[in-house]
Design a protein around this motif. Structure first.
Motif, PDB file in Angstrom:
ATOM      1  N   ARG A 236      -2.171   3.764  -8.782  1.00 27.43           N
ATOM      2  CA  ARG A 236      -1.475   4.878  -7.969  1.00 27.43           C
ATOM      3  C   ARG A 236      -1.958   4.280  -6.683  1.00 27.43           C
ATOM      4  NH1 ARG A 236      -0.064  10.306  -8.349  1.00 27.43           N
ATOM      5  NH2 ARG A 236      -0.403  11.449  -6.814  1.00 27.43           N
TER       6      ARG A 236
ATOM      7  N   ALA B 195       4.411   6.095 -10.339  1.00 26.81           N
ATOM      8  CA  ALA B 195       3.109   5.802 -10.672  1.00 26.81           C
ATOM      9  C   ALA B 195       2.373   6.759 -11.494  1.00 26.81           C
ATOM     10  CB  ALA B 195       2.152   5.782  -9.194  1.00 26.81           C
TER      11      ALA B 195
ATOM     12  N   TYR C  94       7.001   5.488   7.990  1.00 31.54           N
ATOM     13  CA  TYR C  94       5.921   6.244   7.437  1.00 31.54           C
ATOM     14  C   TYR C  94       4.786   5.432   7.247  1.00 31.54           C
ATOM     15  CZ  TYR C  94       3.309  10.061   5.195  1.00 31.54           C
ATOM     16  OH  TYR C  94       2.547  11.039   4.427  1.00 31.54           O
TER      17      TYR C  94
ATOM     18  N   LEU D  95       1.363   5.242   3.517  1.00 36.34           N
ATOM     19  CA  LEU D  95       1.806   4.798   2.267  1.00 36.34           C
ATOM     20  C   LEU D  95       0.921   3.578   1.946  1.00 36.34           C
ATOM     21  CD1 LEU D  95       5.751   4.130   3.408  1.00 36.34           C
ATOM     22  CD2 LEU D  95       4.617   6.270   1.653  1.00 36.34           C
ATOM     23  N   SER D  96       0.670   3.294   0.468  1.00 38.28           N
ATOM     24  CA  SER D  96      -0.514   2.279   0.517  1.00 38.28           C
ATOM     25  C   SER D  96       0.374   0.711   0.628  1.00 38.28           C
ATOM     26  CB  SER D  96      -1.154   2.290  -1.087  1.00 38.28           C
ATOM     27  OG  SER D  96      -0.369   1.867  -1.879  1.00 38.28           O
TER      28      SER D  96
ATOM     29  N   GLY E  72      -0.255  -1.768  -1.561  1.00 38.78           N
ATOM     30  CA  GLY E  72       0.200  -2.309  -2.929  1.00 38.78           C
ATOM     31  C   GLY E  72       1.411  -1.646  -3.255  1.00 38.78           C
ATOM     32  N   GLY E  73       1.605  -0.119  -2.881  1.00 33.75           N
ATOM     33  CA  GLY E  73       2.690   0.503  -3.225  1.00 33.75           C
ATOM     34  C   GLY E  73       3.932  -0.190  -2.438  1.00 33.75           C
ATOM     35  N   THR E  74       3.865  -0.264  -1.206  1.00 31.00           N
ATOM     36  CA  THR E  74       5.157  -0.699  -0.519  1.00 31.00           C
ATOM     37  C   THR E  74       5.429  -2.272  -0.819  1.00 31.00           C
ATOM     38  OG1 THR E  74       3.907  -1.669   1.534  1.00 31.00           O
ATOM     39  CG2 THR E  74       4.659   0.793   1.381  1.00 31.00           C
TER      40      THR E  74
ATOM     41  N   GLY F 148       1.297  -6.950 -12.137  1.00 30.18           N
ATOM     42  CA  GLY F 148       0.076  -6.941 -12.014  1.00 30.18           C
ATOM     43  C   GLY F 148      -0.104  -5.826 -10.946  1.00 30.18           C
TER      44      GLY F 148
ATOM     45  N   LEU G 202      13.866   1.487  -4.112  1.00 29.22           N
ATOM     46  CA  LEU G 202      13.137   2.493  -4.961  1.00 29.22           C
ATOM     47  C   LEU G 202      13.883   2.901  -6.291  1.00 29.22           C
ATOM     48  CD1 LEU G 202      11.984   4.588  -1.849  1.00 29.22           C
ATOM     49  CD2 LEU G 202      10.788   2.547  -2.596  1.00 29.22           C
TER      50      LEU G 202
HETATM   51  P1  FAD Z   1       2.758   4.665  -5.366  1.00 29.31           P
HETATM   52  O1  FAD Z   1       3.703   5.877  -5.398  1.00 29.31           O
HETATM   53  O2  FAD Z   1       1.398   5.279  -5.633  1.00 29.31           O
HETATM   54  O3  FAD Z   1       3.291   3.639  -6.353  1.00 29.31           O
HETATM   55  C1  FAD Z   1       4.523   3.042  -6.339  1.00 29.31           C
HETATM   56  C2  FAD Z   1       4.429   2.017  -7.547  1.00 29.31           C
HETATM   57  O4  FAD Z   1       3.881   0.917  -7.214  1.00 29.31           O
HETATM   58  C3  FAD Z   1       4.179   2.584  -8.849  1.00 29.31           C
HETATM   59  O5  FAD Z   1       4.967   1.913  -9.803  1.00 29.31           O
HETATM   60  C4  FAD Z   1       2.714   2.179  -8.874  1.00 29.31           C
HETATM   61  O6  FAD Z   1       2.317   1.896 -10.068  1.00 29.31           O
HETATM   62  C5  FAD Z   1       2.731   0.664  -8.152  1.00 29.31           C
HETATM   63  N1  FAD Z   1       1.490   0.416  -7.493  1.00 29.31           N
HETATM   64  C6  FAD Z   1       0.976   1.259  -6.631  1.00 29.31           C
HETATM   65  N2  FAD Z   1      -0.024   0.581  -6.018  1.00 29.31           N
HETATM   66  C7  FAD Z   1      -0.173  -0.722  -6.572  1.00 29.31           C
HETATM   67  C8  FAD Z   1      -0.671  -1.851  -6.556  1.00 29.31           C
HETATM   68  N3  FAD Z   1      -1.913  -1.997  -5.641  1.00 29.31           N
HETATM   69  N4  FAD Z   1      -0.345  -3.129  -7.189  1.00 29.31           N
HETATM   70  C9  FAD Z   1       0.659  -2.842  -7.884  1.00 29.31           C
HETATM   71  N5  FAD Z   1       1.511  -1.947  -8.080  1.00 29.31           N
HETATM   72  C10 FAD Z   1       1.043  -0.810  -7.466  1.00 29.31           C
HETATM   73  N6  FAD Z   1       9.656   2.785   2.038  1.00 29.31           N
HETATM   74  C11 FAD Z   1      10.172   1.856   2.977  1.00 29.31           C
HETATM   75  O7  FAD Z   1      10.408   0.893   2.356  1.00 29.31           O
HETATM   76  N7  FAD Z   1      10.335   2.301   4.013  1.00 29.31           N
HETATM   77  C12 FAD Z   1      10.177   3.585   4.430  1.00 29.31           C
HETATM   78  O8  FAD Z   1      10.248   3.722   5.918  1.00 29.31           O
HETATM   79  C13 FAD Z   1       9.716   4.341   3.826  1.00 29.31           C
HETATM   80  N8  FAD Z   1       9.358   5.758   4.207  1.00 29.31           N
HETATM   81  C14 FAD Z   1       8.878   6.559   3.384  1.00 29.31           C
HETATM   82  C15 FAD Z   1       8.389   7.879   3.787  1.00 29.31           C
HETATM   83  C16 FAD Z   1       7.981   9.066   3.124  1.00 29.31           C
HETATM   84  C17 FAD Z   1       7.529  10.208   3.748  1.00 29.31           C
HETATM   85  C18 FAD Z   1       7.733   8.541   1.703  1.00 29.31           C
HETATM   86  C19 FAD Z   1       7.282   9.529   0.705  1.00 29.31           C
HETATM   87  C20 FAD Z   1       8.146   7.524   1.176  1.00 29.31           C
HETATM   88  C21 FAD Z   1       8.447   6.462   1.933  1.00 29.31           C
HETATM   89  N9  FAD Z   1       8.952   5.216   1.674  1.00 29.31           N
HETATM   90  C22 FAD Z   1       9.402   4.242   2.393  1.00 29.31           C
HETATM   91  C23 FAD Z   1       8.870   4.813   0.134  1.00 29.31           C
HETATM   92  C24 FAD Z   1       7.552   3.971  -0.157  1.00 29.31           C
HETATM   93  O9  FAD Z   1       7.475   2.818   0.323  1.00 29.31           O
HETATM   94  C25 FAD Z   1       7.205   3.955  -1.815  1.00 29.31           C
HETATM   95  O10 FAD Z   1       7.398   5.278  -2.349  1.00 29.31           O
HETATM   96  C26 FAD Z   1       5.914   3.566  -2.117  1.00 29.31           C
HETATM   97  O11 FAD Z   1       6.023   3.244  -3.464  1.00 29.31           O
HETATM   98  C27 FAD Z   1       4.981   4.357  -1.764  1.00 29.31           C
HETATM   99  O12 FAD Z   1       3.811   3.907  -1.672  1.00 29.31           O
HETATM  100  P2  FAD Z   1       2.526   4.499  -2.386  1.00 29.31           P
HETATM  101  O13 FAD Z   1       1.475   3.652  -1.912  1.00 29.31           O
HETATM  102  O14 FAD Z   1       2.406   5.834  -2.484  1.00 29.31           O
HETATM  103  O15 FAD Z   1       2.996   4.162  -4.025  1.00 29.31           O
END
Ligand code: FAD
Length: 514
Positions: free
Chosen positions: A91, A101, A157, A160-161, A163-165, A220, A470
């Motif tokens: 997460r 996640a 924004y 966001l982490s 790893g997540g993006t 991974g 996404l």
């Molecule tokens: P999470 O929701 O925690 O995880 C997303 C997925 O990635 C899950 O499947 C998780 O298991 C996996 N994951 C998490 N960390 C890792 C890791 N370290 N290694 C491998 N897998 C992992 N996206 C864009 O591209 N451009 C934007 O401008 C943009 N703006 C946003 C604005 C807002 C307000 C929000 C809520 C989202 C936005 N997003 C945008 C979407 C965002 O990039 C994705 O939802 C991203 O997954 C969120 O990152 P998170 O760190 O919260 O990931």
């Protein structure tokens, strides 16, 4: 004194309640002997926090939350989970919409990547930064700015982490020029689904490297990413102009992104845009930009079918080119076809521009409008069909109330590495259309969810070959259709790097059999 005693009593009651709820929840036997530097938690509050996401549309309570202190901790947990076939989800910041996640199985672990880890280390000479996978982009930015450097490709924004993006793509107005964030990564440390910690790059373990980028967490867990840097500009000229003619709007956006790769003075640094079908919106969300000194009145602008389109562009500048920036902007604006009376300009520090959505977040939070359901829909629409999309969706299905911003901007496919896992439309140019909507009550949630379905049905029926960004699907057949030609490779990579299919089961791509 009385207040203090009351407070104390409250705290004690809170602690007792917490203890009562937590008793009975024990560490999974599979993880008893992993020996972590970090910690395992079965605290109800922590389990609850890991059971929802930004979308607030799904729920899944994990059996346990792990807070790793190191990449080795992540490897130990995944190895133990691999040996006993336990679902594991990394997460980042939990900003997914559809439970990607979350742990939906009866038993499973969330690895909370947000805290701990190796932090952010800038290498000035190499012009890169090494970042822990759970780090937020806002932290990456503040660390690199201390050296006068910054990553090149962003999301709108920054909370966001990394790893997540990188598991999705990471896109914003810089993508046309620099590619998505996944195009700007030199190297990764990844813990595979077998619990092996592997360093990978273009030249080393390249199959894993490309698989993980845009890989939806399937292959991974990213514990470290090495990200390319450039000298950070100091200020930004931020410009918005309006169009009532969609054709003109698209031609101009496509022209501006065709300038990718040109020297900075001959192009804008950022190209985005949004659709305005709802006047209230433009003067509110994300935008103190037009109001109050510059309120926009749609009816006075002769919007085509009630719809206006706003082009949003920026030009970065420093002390050195402060004198020429206006001239460069005028030169570029001269080639565009917006409504001439509709130029709105603002000037601000680079950090404030990059962190602009956070301001909107704080505003929404203060009104209790942030932690609400978000039935978002993000689509990549091929350039050849964007006008049909406009007619059918913006001027058709949507009506005049949108419940949130609708972004629209084109990107160049040439900036996306075809070896990564992400899928985009076949054409050289495609648009992101993002319906970023909030539902304040159940009725609106149902209405917006139905409308999203209607939009997808319309695209399908009109043979507009969109790809979800996404993506969210619930059956493997839908996932196979999503990946198309890439499915065979995606599936083979899964078998190679996560053969027991324990990772990121919240994406619902592969069947998980404990
Ligand atoms: P999470 O929701 O925690 O995880 C997303 C997925 O990635 C899950 O499947 C998780 O298991 C996996 N994951 C998490 N960390 C890792 C890791 N370290 N290694 C491998 N897998 C992992 N996206 C864009 O591209 N451009 C934007 O401008 C943009 N703006 C946003 C604005 C807002 C307000 C929000 C809520 C989202 C936005 N997003 C945008 C979407 C965002 O990039 C994705 O939802 C991203 O997954 C969120 O990152 P998170 O760190 O919260 O990931």
């Amino acid at each position: 004194m009385a207040v203090n005693n009351n407070n104390k009593l409250l705290l004690i009651t809170f602690a007792i309640c917490r203890l009562i709820v937590t008793v009975g929840l024990t560490v999974l036997p599979e993880l008893l002997d992993v020996g972590l530097e970090g910690r395992l938690s079965v605290d109800t509050w922590e389990l609850e926090a890991a059971s929802v996401d930004f979308g607030r549309l799904s729920r899944g309570v994990p059996s346990e939350v792990v807070h790793p202190a190191t990449a080795e901790d992540v490897a130990r947990v995944v190895k133990a989970a691999f040996e006993s076939a336990l679902a594991v989800s990394a997460r980042g910041h939990g900003h997914s919409i559809n439970g990607q996640a979350l742990i939906r199985e009866k038993k499973g672990v969330v690895i909370e990547m947000g805290k701990g880890g190796s932090g952010v280390r800038v290498c000035e000479k190499g012009m890169y930064v090494d970042v822990w996978g759970g780090e937020l982009w806002i932290e990456v930015l503040s660390a690199t700015l201390e050296y006068g450097l910054a990553p090149m490709s962003w999301t709108d924004y920054l909370y966001l982490s990394v790893g997540g993006t990188l598991s999705n793509a990471g896109i914003s107005g810089q993508t046309f020029n620099h590619g998505p964030q996944i195009t700007n990564v030199y190297e990764l440390d990844v813990v595979t689904g077998k619990g092996e910690l592997v360093t990978c790059s273009e030249d080393r373990n390249s199959e894993l490297f490309h698989a993980v980028l845009g890989g939806l967490g399937q292959f991974g867990i990213i514990t470290r990413a090495r990200i390319a840097l450039e000298p950070a500009p100091r200020r930004v000229r931020w410009i918005r102009v309006l169009y009532s003619n969609f054709g003109r709007f698209c031609e101009d956006q496509e022209y501006l992104i065709s300038l990718h790769g040109k020297p900075g003075r001959e192009r804008f640094d950022y190209v985005e845009g949004f659709v305005i079908v709802d006047e209230g919106l433009i003067n509110n969300w994300r935008s103190s930009f037009f109001s109050p000194s510059n309120p926009v009145n749609i009816t006075s602008l002769n919007a085509d079918g009630g719809v206006l389109y706003c082009l949003e562009i920026t030009k970065n500048y420093d002390q050195e080119n402060a004198d020429s920036v206006d001239e460069e902007i005028q030169g570029l604006l001269k080639k565009l076809h917006f409504i001439s009376t509709s130029v709105f300009t603002s000037d601000l520090p680079y950090v404030d521009f990059l962190d602009r959505v956070h301001k909107a977040e704080l505003k929404l939070r203060s009104k209790g409008l942030w932690d609400v359901p978000h039935p978002w829909l993000n689509l990549f629409v091929p350039k050849s069909r964007i006008k049909d999309f406009d007619k059918g969706v913006f001027k058709g299905i949507l009506g005049n109330k949108t419940s949130g911003p609708i972004l629209i901007y084109p990107m160049n496919k040439s900036k996306w590495d075809p070896r990564s896992s992400v899928v985009t439309p076949e054409e050289d140019v495609f648009y992101l259309v993002a319906f970023l909507r909030s539902a304040l009550d159940t009725e609106t949630l149902e209405y917006l969810t139905n409308q999203n379905r209607q939009i997808l049905r319309f695209c399908h029926g009109s043979e507009i070959k969109v790809k979800q960004y996404l993506p969210h699907y619930t059956t493997q057949q839908e996932w196979m259709d999503h990946f198309g030609d890439k499915w065979t490779q995606f599936n083979a990579r899964k078998m190679q790097f996560d053969p027991r299919r324990i990772l990121a089961t919240g994406q619902q791509i592969f069947q998980f059999h404990p």
